[in-house]
Design a protein around this motif. Structure first.
Motif, PDB file in Angstrom:
ATOM      1  N   SER A 184       0.810  -1.219   0.000  1.00 19.78           N
ATOM      2  CA  SER A 184       0.000   0.000   0.000  1.00 19.78           C
ATOM      3  C   SER A 184       0.839   1.263   0.000  1.00 19.78           C
ATOM      4  O   SER A 184       0.356   2.338  -0.364  1.00 19.78           O
ATOM      5  CB  SER A 184      -0.924   0.013   1.217  1.00 19.78           C
ATOM      6  OG  SER A 184      -0.164   0.063   2.424  1.00 19.78           O
ATOM      7  N   ARG A 185       2.113   1.152   0.405  1.00 17.02           N
ATOM      8  CA  ARG A 185       2.988   2.311   0.513  1.00 17.02           C
ATOM      9  C   ARG A 185       4.368   1.957  -0.031  1.00 17.02           C
ATOM     10  O   ARG A 185       4.696   0.794  -0.237  1.00 17.02           O
ATOM     11  CB  ARG A 185       3.119   2.741   1.980  1.00 17.02           C
ATOM     12  CG  ARG A 185       1.833   3.199   2.643  1.00 17.02           C
ATOM     13  CD  ARG A 185       1.993   3.248   4.162  1.00 17.02           C
ATOM     14  NE  ARG A 185       2.193   1.906   4.725  1.00 17.02           N
ATOM     15  CZ  ARG A 185       2.649   1.665   5.960  1.00 17.02           C
ATOM     16  NH1 ARG A 185       2.972   2.677   6.732  1.00 17.02           N
ATOM     17  NH2 ARG A 185       2.779   0.425   6.378  1.00 17.02           N
ATOM     18  N   TYR A 211       5.619   7.422  -0.257  1.00 18.58           N
ATOM     19  CA  TYR A 211       4.348   7.469  -0.994  1.00 18.58           C
ATOM     20  C   TYR A 211       3.344   6.686  -0.158  1.00 18.58           C
ATOM     21  O   TYR A 211       3.534   5.496   0.109  1.00 18.58           O
ATOM     22  CB  TYR A 211       4.497   6.845  -2.382  1.00 18.58           C
ATOM     23  CG  TYR A 211       3.172   6.668  -3.082  1.00 18.58           C
ATOM     24  CD1 TYR A 211       2.477   7.764  -3.583  1.00 18.58           C
ATOM     25  CD2 TYR A 211       2.597   5.409  -3.224  1.00 18.58           C
ATOM     26  CE1 TYR A 211       1.243   7.614  -4.196  1.00 18.58           C
ATOM     27  CE2 TYR A 211       1.376   5.245  -3.842  1.00 18.58           C
ATOM     28  CZ  TYR A 211       0.706   6.359  -4.324  1.00 18.58           C
ATOM     29  OH  TYR A 211      -0.522   6.205  -4.932  1.00 18.58           O
ATOM     30  N   ASP A 212       2.278   7.373   0.286  1.00 17.40           N
ATOM     31  CA  ASP A 212       1.343   6.748   1.234  1.00 17.40           C
ATOM     32  C   ASP A 212       0.070   6.215   0.589  1.00 17.40           C
ATOM     33  O   ASP A 212      -0.890   5.882   1.292  1.00 17.40           O
ATOM     34  CB  ASP A 212       0.986   7.743   2.341  1.00 17.40           C
ATOM     35  CG  ASP A 212       0.225   8.968   1.831  1.00 17.40           C
ATOM     36  OD1 ASP A 212      -0.141   8.999   0.636  1.00 17.40           O
ATOM     37  OD2 ASP A 212      -0.003   9.890   2.635  1.00 17.40           O
ATOM     38  N   GLY A 213       0.059   6.121  -0.737  1.00 16.97           N
ATOM     39  CA  GLY A 213      -1.125   5.659  -1.452  1.00 16.97           C
ATOM     40  C   GLY A 213      -1.905   6.790  -2.089  1.00 16.97           C
ATOM     41  O   GLY A 213      -2.711   6.566  -2.988  1.00 16.97           O
ATOM     42  N   ARG A 214      -1.605   8.032  -1.624  1.00 18.58           N
ATOM     43  CA  ARG A 214      -2.288   9.204  -2.185  1.00 18.58           C
ATOM     44  C   ARG A 214      -1.297  10.272  -2.638  1.00 18.58           C
ATOM     45  O   ARG A 214      -1.453  10.851  -3.700  1.00 18.58           O
ATOM     46  CB  ARG A 214      -3.248   9.803  -1.157  1.00 18.58           C
ATOM     47  CG  ARG A 214      -4.365   8.871  -0.712  1.00 18.58           C
ATOM     48  CD  ARG A 214      -5.249   9.504   0.348  1.00 18.58           C
ATOM     49  NE  ARG A 214      -4.486   9.891   1.522  1.00 18.58           N
ATOM     50  CZ  ARG A 214      -4.158   9.051   2.508  1.00 18.58           C
ATOM     51  NH1 ARG A 214      -4.517   7.779   2.442  1.00 18.58           N
ATOM     52  NH2 ARG A 214      -3.454   9.467   3.561  1.00 18.58           N
ATOM     53  N   SER A 215      -0.310  10.540  -1.816  1.00 19.57           N
ATOM     54  CA  SER A 215       0.659  11.594  -2.110  1.00 19.57           C
ATOM     55  C   SER A 215       2.035  11.148  -1.643  1.00 19.57           C
ATOM     56  O   SER A 215       2.185  10.094  -1.017  1.00 19.57           O
ATOM     57  CB  SER A 215       0.252  12.907  -1.432  1.00 19.57           C
ATOM     58  OG  SER A 215       0.208  12.735  -0.020  1.00 19.57           O
ATOM     59  N   TYR A 216       3.034  11.961  -1.925  1.00 19.56           N
ATOM     60  CA  TYR A 216       4.392  11.620  -1.515  1.00 19.56           C
ATOM     61  C   TYR A 216       5.049  12.839  -0.873  1.00 19.56           C
ATOM     62  O   TYR A 216       4.777  13.988  -1.238  1.00 19.56           O
ATOM     63  CB  TYR A 216       5.220  11.100  -2.698  1.00 19.56           C
ATOM     64  CG  TYR A 216       5.280  12.008  -3.907  1.00 19.56           C
ATOM     65  CD1 TYR A 216       6.345  12.907  -4.088  1.00 19.56           C
ATOM     66  CD2 TYR A 216       4.297  11.964  -4.898  1.00 19.56           C
ATOM     67  CE1 TYR A 216       6.414  13.718  -5.200  1.00 19.56           C
ATOM     68  CE2 TYR A 216       4.352  12.779  -6.008  1.00 19.56           C
ATOM     69  CZ  TYR A 216       5.412  13.655  -6.155  1.00 19.56           C
ATOM     70  OH  TYR A 216       5.479  14.474  -7.266  1.00 19.56           O
ATOM     71  N   LEU A 224       3.958   7.988 -10.393  1.00 19.36           N
ATOM     72  CA  LEU A 224       3.559   8.571  -9.112  1.00 19.36           C
ATOM     73  C   LEU A 224       4.214   9.923  -8.839  1.00 19.36           C
ATOM     74  O   LEU A 224       3.627  10.754  -8.145  1.00 19.36           O
ATOM     75  CB  LEU A 224       3.916   7.618  -7.968  1.00 19.36           C
ATOM     76  CG  LEU A 224       3.259   6.238  -8.007  1.00 19.36           C
ATOM     77  CD1 LEU A 224       3.771   5.379  -6.860  1.00 19.36           C
ATOM     78  CD2 LEU A 224       1.741   6.350  -7.967  1.00 19.36           C
TER      79      LEU A 224
END
Length: 646
Positions: free
Chosen positions: A22-23, A45-50, A372
């Motif tokens: 997921s990350r 990168y947390d799955g939404r933003s970095y 990403l």
């Protein structure tokens, strides 16, 4: 792109997928001209933003704990005039990192135990118990082993690389192995009881590796394989087999690395037939890579993931030990550089580049990849770098040769151009980002670069030019040069230069001693005379014998001299710029001095640029100010001799 634009690049490297996918952690590095260093930090990168999770400036090698709750990484702190201090750090996302230990012996390749209770890593530390004294502070360096030094690391003769363990709770690291010869790689068994590792087998025959297995608790240490070359290893999920990227020197050091399986129950070694006559490593050249701890082979879900070099590209494949194989990522015109496979899913995080775009972070979920990060987008919009044109030439014997032409954007009329030759020889040019090429093209000088025989990315037979340096490779390069001027009418045949580094520097020296077709030349970190290189290079005594197919020079003097450009030095008329780092232990600076002195005596135009404090990797990882100066010297020399491009 100007030489100073080096500082505008962001280098993305060393992705580390969280166990559930997921990350991802990754390293972001930026050249800092003011501080004359690379600032590197760990990003998430947390799955939404970095965003950054460490402040740097010397952070690298991120690794998740098995439960995905804690991050380990390496922090290196450098102060002028002091030995670098290295710490293995631990942190939970959102909290400040804390050091498990700090010392001056370095650390690399950190790896959590399967239970998450300890971390293994590699470090160079003397085996004795006495106080270690820095080499610069000793009255004499008393040396009893080969090599005395190693490129990029300096003197190493009394500090072999071994495996160390440190508790996840901190404390003094414990040396697990105590070998006088270097350990190069290792992997934990799934149950955490053992570590399989790769170690140099012999001092003199330093090309040979051995595979060993050590019990972490008892220290029982046994040899499994010997007289092999191993580039990477990974355990099967059941702990019964070890997958290896290895060869047995079937074609000496020109051999491809292939997938093998070692059965721990039977002791049987099996080559896994994949039907791929390609090297299972990424060998594409680039001058825009950050620090990386990516493993070349990784296991997940019964699959083994690895790179495949093909015609200037690097692809990602996976296979089972039973021989099932399939491509994972196979872009037509790009390099899959670093990669990390999640342990509990098919998610892959990877970096991807091409010849006009530095690497960014991507993720593969299912069958589609997604970009990403966009660190370099602003610079690329401003610079508007051109893409290269791929073409092919045909050698006299019908062999097809890939090459590329990077043309100045919006060039009018005929332009000067350079034939650039890669090092190795078992590496390749293609879709890797090359800073020097874009600096030249932006100044109006086209660059032609390709893969003569000896290069990687093709069949093993194509790569094997042992005993033939300066023959078929030279003919292939001249064929590429001829075909480039035929296919690309913008290239002015009368304003051509030639350049290369390492083996490419050797070939540049060979070219100007065998033809006067080029108006100017630049040789970087090169070899010009093998007789003395044999005993002064950090790999010379075994590499030269292998590649020249010779015995030691006192038994094969004629072979060494026949293969050396210095033997033909009186034929040189081409003006030459020699670029060499003073701490280059791969191609020693004595090679540059011999070449410079000979051409001065002969009255040939020559200039020598020496770079203090730099090594064989100057153009890839040298200090930013030095790299900018190198690019300026190259540009001024070629513009002065080939003329302005626009």
């Amino acid at each position: 792109m100007s030489p100073e634009d080096l500082s505008k690049l962001t280098l993305v490297s060393s992705p580390a997928a969280s166990p559930d996918g997921s990350r991802a952690l990754f390293v972001v590095s930026r050249p800092d001209l003011q501080q004359n260093r690379y600032d590197s930090s760990i990003w998430l990168y947390d799955g939404r933003s970095y965003y950054p999770v460490t402040s740097g400036p010397g952070d690298s090698c991120p690794a998740w704990s098995p439960d995905g709750q804690t991050i380990a990484f390496i922090r290196t702190v450098r102060q002028e005039g002091q030995p670098a201090q290295t710490s293995v750090m631990l942190m939970r996302p959102g909290y400040e990192p804390v050091p498990l230990f700090t010392w001056s012996f370095g650390a690399s390749a950190i790896s959590w135990s399967p239970a998450g209770s300890s971390i293994a890593f590699l470090a160079r530390r003397p085996l004795g118990q006495g106080e270690w004294k820095d080499y610069s502070k000793r009255e004499a360096l008393v040396i009893e082993r080969l090599p005395p030094f190693f490129n990029g690391e300096g003197y190493i003769f009394d500090r072999p690389r071994n495996i160390y363990l440190v508790s996840a709770n901190g404390g003094e690291p414990r040396r697990l192995t105590s070998h006088a010869l270097d350990v190069s790689d290792f992997a934990w068994s799934p149950d955490g009881r053992s570590i399989a590792y790769v170690k140099q087998l012999e001092e003199v025959h330093a090309q040979y590796d051995e595979l060993r297995l050590i019990n972490v608790e008892t220290g029982e240490d046994v040899q499994l394989l010997s007289k092999v070359s191993i580039a990477g290893l990974a355990w099967s999920s059941d702990g019964n087999s070890i997958a290896l990227l290895m060869h047995r020197f079937e074609r000496g050091l020109s051999s491809h690395y292939k997938l093998h399986s070692y059965n721990l129950k039977t002791g049987e070694l099996t080559k896994v037939e994949l039907g791929l006559d390609r090297n299972l490593l990424n060998s594409v050249n680039s001058e825009a890579r950050g620090p990386s701890c990516t493993k070349p082979i990784q296991a997940s879900g019964g699959w083994l993931y690895f790179s495949v070099s093909d015609a200037g590209r690097a692809w990602l494949y996976r296979a089972t030990l039973s021989g099932r194989v399939e491509p994972v990522l196979r872009p037509e015109d790009a390099v899959i550089d670093d990669f990390s496979v999640a342990q509990s899913s098919d998610v892959v995080y990877y970096t991807q580049m091409n010849e006009s775009e530095p690497a960014e972070l991507y993720v593969l979920r299912g069958t589609s990849g997604k970009r990403l990060t966009s660190f370099n987008d602003d610079f690329l919009r401003q610079a508007s770098l051109p893409r290269a044109f791929k073409a092919r030439a045909r050698a006299r014997d019908g062999t097809e040769l890939d090459f590329w032409a990077l043309l100045p954007r919006d060039a009018k009329g005929k332009v000067p151009w350079m034939l650039y030759i890669h090092g190795g020889p078992k590496t390749s040019y293609g879709y890797g980002f090359m800073v020097a090429f874009h600096v030249l093209a932006s100044a109006g000088i086209a660059v032609v670069y390709g893969n003569p025989r000896g290069s990687d990315g093709y069949s093993e037979d194509f790569a094997d030019i042992r005993g033939r340096w300066g023959t078929v490779d030279y003919e292939d390069l001249m064929t590429i040069a001829d075909e480039a001027t035929r296919q690309f009418q913008q290239l002015d045949p009368g304003r051509a230069g030639v350049a290369g580094g390492s083996y490419g520097g050797f070939m540049t020296n060979w070219v100007i001693t065998h033809t006067s077709r080029f108006r100017a030349a630049m040789t970087e970190r090169s070899c010009v005379e093998f007789y003395s290189d044999w005993g002064t290079s950090d790999i010379g005594w075994f590499f030269d014998e292998d590649q020249l197919m010779a015995q030691p020079p006192w038994k094969s003097a004629e072979q060494y001299l026949k293969a050396s450009p210095m033997t033909y030095i009186e034929s040189v008329t081409t003006p030459l710029l020699i670029m060499h780092a003073l701490e280059d232990y791969r191609c020693p600076v004595s090679q540059a001095l011999q070449l410079f002195t000979a051409l001065k005596v002969l009255g040939v135009e020559v200039k020598l640029a020496l770079f203090p404090g730099e090594d064989h990797d100057l153009t890839r990882s040298g200090r930013p100010k030095t790299r900018v100066e190198y690019l300026k010297l190259m540009l001024d020399w070629m513009k002065g001799h080939l003329g302005e491009g626009r």
